[in-house]
Design a protein around this motif. Sequence first.
Motif, PDB file in Angstrom:
ATOM      1  N   ALA A 173     -18.400  -1.587 -12.789  1.00 40.35           N
ATOM      2  CA  ALA A 173     -18.509  -3.032 -12.566  1.00 40.35           C
ATOM      3  C   ALA A 173     -18.605  -3.782 -13.888  1.00 40.35           C
ATOM      4  CB  ALA A 173     -19.726  -3.337 -11.690  1.00 40.35           C
ATOM      5  N   GLY A 174     -19.412  -3.284 -14.799  1.00 39.53           N
ATOM      6  CA  GLY A 174     -19.580  -3.969 -16.075  1.00 39.53           C
ATOM      7  C   GLY A 174     -18.348  -3.891 -16.961  1.00 39.53           C
ATOM      8  N   THR A 175     -17.735  -2.698 -17.066  1.00 38.13           N
ATOM      9  CA  THR A 175     -16.604  -2.534 -17.982  1.00 38.13           C
ATOM     10  C   THR A 175     -15.364  -3.259 -17.487  1.00 38.13           C
ATOM     11  OG1 THR A 175     -17.489  -0.332 -18.508  1.00 38.13           O
ATOM     12  CG2 THR A 175     -15.266  -0.837 -19.254  1.00 38.13           C
ATOM     13  N   ILE A 176     -15.075  -3.174 -16.182  1.00 33.61           N
ATOM     14  CA  ILE A 176     -13.887  -3.858 -15.653  1.00 33.61           C
ATOM     15  C   ILE A 176     -14.038  -5.369 -15.785  1.00 33.61           C
ATOM     16  CG2 ILE A 176     -12.561  -4.292 -13.552  1.00 33.61           C
ATOM     17  CD1 ILE A 176     -13.158  -1.411 -12.727  1.00 33.61           C
ATOM     18  N   THR A 177     -15.236  -5.889 -15.470  1.00 29.88           N
ATOM     19  CA  THR A 177     -15.460  -7.329 -15.613  1.00 29.88           C
ATOM     20  C   THR A 177     -15.323  -7.762 -17.068  1.00 29.88           C
ATOM     21  OG1 THR A 177     -16.985  -7.248 -13.737  1.00 29.88           O
ATOM     22  CG2 THR A 177     -17.061  -9.201 -15.134  1.00 29.88           C
ATOM     23  N   ALA A 178     -15.914  -6.975 -17.985  1.00 33.97           N
ATOM     24  CA  ALA A 178     -15.822  -7.323 -19.402  1.00 33.97           C
ATOM     25  C   ALA A 178     -14.385  -7.259 -19.903  1.00 33.97           C
ATOM     26  CB  ALA A 178     -16.702  -6.384 -20.223  1.00 33.97           C
ATOM     27  N   SER A 179     -13.591  -6.307 -19.407  1.00 31.81           N
ATOM     28  CA  SER A 179     -12.196  -6.188 -19.853  1.00 31.81           C
ATOM     29  C   SER A 179     -11.400  -7.426 -19.483  1.00 31.81           C
ATOM     30  CB  SER A 179     -11.558  -4.937 -19.237  1.00 31.81           C
ATOM     31  OG  SER A 179     -12.224  -3.761 -19.656  1.00 31.81           O
ATOM     32  N   PHE A 180     -11.565  -7.907 -18.241  1.00 36.68           N
ATOM     33  CA  PHE A 180     -10.792  -9.073 -17.811  1.00 36.68           C
ATOM     34  C   PHE A 180     -11.309 -10.371 -18.441  1.00 36.68           C
ATOM     35  CE2 PHE A 180      -9.657  -6.147 -14.313  1.00 36.68           C
ATOM     36  CZ  PHE A 180      -8.275  -6.266 -14.406  1.00 36.68           C
ATOM     37  N   LEU A 181     -12.600 -10.428 -18.753  1.00 43.41           N
ATOM     38  CA  LEU A 181     -13.113 -11.610 -19.436  1.00 43.41           C
ATOM     39  C   LEU A 181     -12.740 -11.610 -20.917  1.00 43.41           C
ATOM     40  CD1 LEU A 181     -16.705 -11.952 -17.913  1.00 43.41           C
ATOM     41  CD2 LEU A 181     -14.678 -13.310 -17.360  1.00 43.41           C
ATOM     42  N   ALA A 182     -12.679 -10.420 -21.511  1.00 43.93           N
ATOM     43  CA  ALA A 182     -12.366 -10.335 -22.943  1.00 43.93           C
ATOM     44  C   ALA A 182     -10.895 -10.589 -23.230  1.00 43.93           C
ATOM     45  CB  ALA A 182     -12.755  -8.954 -23.472  1.00 43.93           C
ATOM     46  N   LEU A 183     -10.016 -10.380 -22.238  1.00 43.32           N
ATOM     47  CA  LEU A 183      -8.585 -10.552 -22.490  1.00 43.32           C
ATOM     48  C   LEU A 183      -8.237 -11.996 -22.872  1.00 43.32           C
ATOM     49  CD1 LEU A 183      -5.845  -9.233 -22.594  1.00 43.32           C
ATOM     50  CD2 LEU A 183      -5.591  -9.664 -20.140  1.00 43.32           C
ATOM     51  N   PRO A 184      -8.623 -13.027 -22.095  1.00 41.05           N
ATOM     52  CA  PRO A 184      -8.298 -14.398 -22.543  1.00 41.05           C
ATOM     53  C   PRO A 184      -9.012 -14.784 -23.831  1.00 41.05           C
ATOM     54  CG  PRO A 184      -9.704 -14.446 -20.595  1.00 41.05           C
ATOM     55  CD  PRO A 184      -9.274 -13.030 -20.770  1.00 41.05           C
ATOM     56  N   LEU A 185     -10.253 -14.301 -24.023  1.00 36.22           N
ATOM     57  CA  LEU A 185     -10.948 -14.608 -25.267  1.00 36.22           C
ATOM     58  C   LEU A 185     -10.246 -13.989 -26.467  1.00 36.22           C
ATOM     59  CD1 LEU A 185     -14.741 -14.247 -24.334  1.00 36.22           C
ATOM     60  CD2 LEU A 185     -13.461 -16.339 -24.771  1.00 36.22           C
ATOM     61  N   SER A 186      -9.631 -12.823 -26.265  1.00 31.88           N
ATOM     62  CA  SER A 186      -8.941 -12.175 -27.381  1.00 31.88           C
ATOM     63  C   SER A 186      -7.748 -12.990 -27.860  1.00 31.88           C
ATOM     64  CB  SER A 186      -8.486 -10.772 -26.966  1.00 31.88           C
ATOM     65  OG  SER A 186      -7.500 -10.835 -25.938  1.00 31.88           O
ATOM     66  N   PHE A 187      -7.064 -13.680 -26.936  1.00 33.53           N
ATOM     67  CA  PHE A 187      -5.968 -14.549 -27.358  1.00 33.53           C
ATOM     68  C   PHE A 187      -6.493 -15.738 -28.154  1.00 33.53           C
ATOM     69  CE2 PHE A 187      -3.715 -12.302 -23.971  1.00 33.53           C
ATOM     70  CZ  PHE A 187      -2.480 -12.100 -24.571  1.00 33.53           C
ATOM     71  N   LEU A 188      -7.674 -16.246 -27.775  1.00 32.45           N
ATOM     72  CA  LEU A 188      -8.262 -17.345 -28.527  1.00 32.45           C
ATOM     73  C   LEU A 188      -8.761 -16.886 -29.895  1.00 32.45           C
ATOM     74  CD1 LEU A 188     -10.316 -19.102 -25.713  1.00 32.45           C
ATOM     75  CD2 LEU A 188      -8.070 -19.764 -26.605  1.00 32.45           C
ATOM     76  N   ALA A 189      -9.051 -15.587 -30.044  1.00 33.51           N
ATOM     77  CA  ALA A 189      -9.536 -15.071 -31.325  1.00 33.51           C
ATOM     78  C   ALA A 189      -8.427 -14.544 -32.216  1.00 33.51           C
ATOM     79  CB  ALA A 189     -10.559 -13.954 -31.079  1.00 33.51           C
ATOM     80  N   ALA A 190      -7.239 -14.301 -31.667  1.00 37.98           N
ATOM     81  CA  ALA A 190      -6.134 -13.740 -32.450  1.00 37.98           C
ATOM     82  C   ALA A 190      -5.563 -14.800 -33.379  1.00 37.98           C
ATOM     83  CB  ALA A 190      -5.051 -13.202 -31.517  1.00 37.98           C
ATOM     84  N   ARG A 191      -5.457 -14.474 -34.651  1.00 39.23           N
ATOM     85  CA  ARG A 191      -4.984 -15.448 -35.642  1.00 39.23           C
ATOM     86  C   ARG A 191      -3.496 -15.734 -35.515  1.00 39.23           C
ATOM     87  NH1 ARG A 191      -9.300 -13.047 -38.907  1.00 39.23           N
ATOM     88  NH2 ARG A 191      -8.029 -11.180 -39.145  1.00 39.23           N
ATOM     89  N   ASN A 192      -2.715 -14.780 -34.999  1.00 33.09           N
ATOM     90  CA  ASN A 192      -1.288 -15.061 -34.834  1.00 33.09           C
ATOM     91  C   ASN A 192      -1.023 -15.924 -33.599  1.00 33.09           C
ATOM     92  OD1 ASN A 192      -2.075 -12.991 -33.116  1.00 33.09           O
ATOM     93  ND2 ASN A 192      -0.062 -12.054 -33.086  1.00 33.09           N
ATOM     94  N   VAL A 193      -1.979 -16.018 -32.684  1.00 27.91           N
ATOM     95  CA  VAL A 193      -1.842 -16.915 -31.535  1.00 27.91           C
ATOM     96  C   VAL A 193      -2.348 -18.310 -31.898  1.00 27.91           C
ATOM     97  CG1 VAL A 193      -2.534 -17.333 -29.153  1.00 27.91           C
ATOM     98  CG2 VAL A 193      -2.011 -15.011 -29.905  1.00 27.91           C
ATOM     99  N   MET A 194      -3.530 -18.372 -32.482  1.00 30.18           N
ATOM    100  CA  MET A 194      -4.111 -19.650 -32.916  1.00 30.18           C
ATOM    101  C   MET A 194      -3.713 -19.865 -34.377  1.00 30.18           C
ATOM    102  SD  MET A 194      -5.584 -19.962 -30.000  1.00 30.18           S
ATOM    103  CE  MET A 194      -6.734 -21.310 -30.071  1.00 30.18           C
ATOM    104  N   SER A 195      -2.450 -20.096 -34.605  1.00 28.54           N
ATOM    105  CA  SER A 195      -1.917 -20.103 -35.969  1.00 28.54           C
ATOM    106  C   SER A 195      -1.822 -21.488 -36.590  1.00 28.54           C
ATOM    107  CB  SER A 195      -0.533 -19.458 -35.985  1.00 28.54           C
ATOM    108  OG  SER A 195       0.346 -20.125 -35.082  1.00 28.54           O
ATOM    109  N   THR A 196      -1.912 -22.527 -35.809  1.00 25.99           N
ATOM    110  CA  THR A 196      -1.778 -23.877 -36.361  1.00 25.99           C
ATOM    111  C   THR A 196      -3.106 -24.330 -36.968  1.00 25.99           C
ATOM    112  OG1 THR A 196      -2.362 -24.922 -34.260  1.00 25.99           O
ATOM    113  CG2 THR A 196      -0.031 -24.408 -34.633  1.00 25.99           C
ATOM    114  N   PRO A 197      -3.074 -25.288 -37.891  1.00 26.65           N
ATOM    115  CA  PRO A 197      -4.337 -25.776 -38.495  1.00 26.65           C
ATOM    116  C   PRO A 197      -5.317 -26.333 -37.476  1.00 26.65           C
ATOM    117  CG  PRO A 197      -2.453 -26.483 -39.807  1.00 26.65           C
ATOM    118  CD  PRO A 197      -1.891 -25.875 -38.549  1.00 26.65           C
ATOM    119  N   VAL A 198      -4.825 -26.862 -36.365  1.00 27.07           N
ATOM    120  CA  VAL A 198      -5.715 -27.416 -35.347  1.00 27.07           C
ATOM    121  C   VAL A 198      -6.416 -26.312 -34.569  1.00 27.07           C
ATOM    122  CG1 VAL A 198      -5.829 -28.888 -33.292  1.00 27.07           C
ATOM    123  CG2 VAL A 198      -4.285 -29.486 -35.168  1.00 27.07           C
TER     124      VAL A 198
END
Length: 306
Positions: free
Chosen positions: A98-123
């Motif tokens: 329960a904990g690992t599956i929930t964390a995996s699906f919650l961490a996936l969208p956060l990982s895109f927000l943390a990836a520098r090649n996704v959030m590449s613009t100055p804003v």
Amino acid sequence: MLTEALAPSAIANIKRDNPKLFSAQRRYLRYLGAFAVLITLYYIYFFTFYGIPWSAVVHGSSEIGRYFLRMFVWHNFSEWPLMYYFEQIVMTLAIVFAGTITASFLALPLSFLAARNVMSTPVLRPISLVVRRILDVLRGLDMAIWGLIFVRAVGMGPLAGVLAIILQDLGLLGKLYAEGHEAVERSPSRGLRALGANPLQTHRFGIFTQSFPTFLALSLYQIESNTRSAAVLGFVGAGGIGLVYAENMRLWNWDVVMFITLILVVIVMTMDKISSILRAKYIHGEDIDLFEAPPKPKPPIELYKP
């Protein structure tokens, strides 16, 4: 392959012909010797500064051997509450999944927000920086510390264990997923943008398609790791087999401790086998027979008629 000892003159000739190789070897040996001396001095300083006598080390080593011997002598095995032990193991596995599956699906969208090649613009770069610091805070606390916090917040039981796993894995998996997104080849994303794809389509088909093997492998590994680590949650009252561990350690029932440990080892080995099968199927792929057109029928042989 050299099978006979070389003569001293032959060795001298080799050293003369390859001076750089042997000088590098001597330099490596000097570094290795200096490193060994530093490690030895550190251990001497550690035991001296903290007042640990060598007799305590020798006595502790002998006591550890005695405990291991006690673990393999099982007394009154038929009278053990085996059903209760297995119920606690099942609860531990339920907490882990329960904990690992929930964390995996919650961490996936956060990982895109943390990836520098996704959030590449100055804003968008400040958003990536803030999300990364949040992930650092989440994984900076150990699972047992999160368990203590949630036991005080929601009470003893499996809910506290699930929340502790979610928060720790959210920080860890979010960082690792983000690094997986940053390591992908950028050419597919550029091609999709040139074809008019929107940012969501670019991230979905240009980045996540490549980072999906990393996502799956890390999620499967974290399930295995949490199975081992979740036993500690019971010590702080967060449910699971750790409570049985704590009870029997206090009562010096080392045979029960070893029995539960062996069961957990078998479970981890089974999960590792299942994970390897899933990785082989969804990451490495399976061999597919190439399509072969059916052979064309041969035209009938016509007999010669005069």
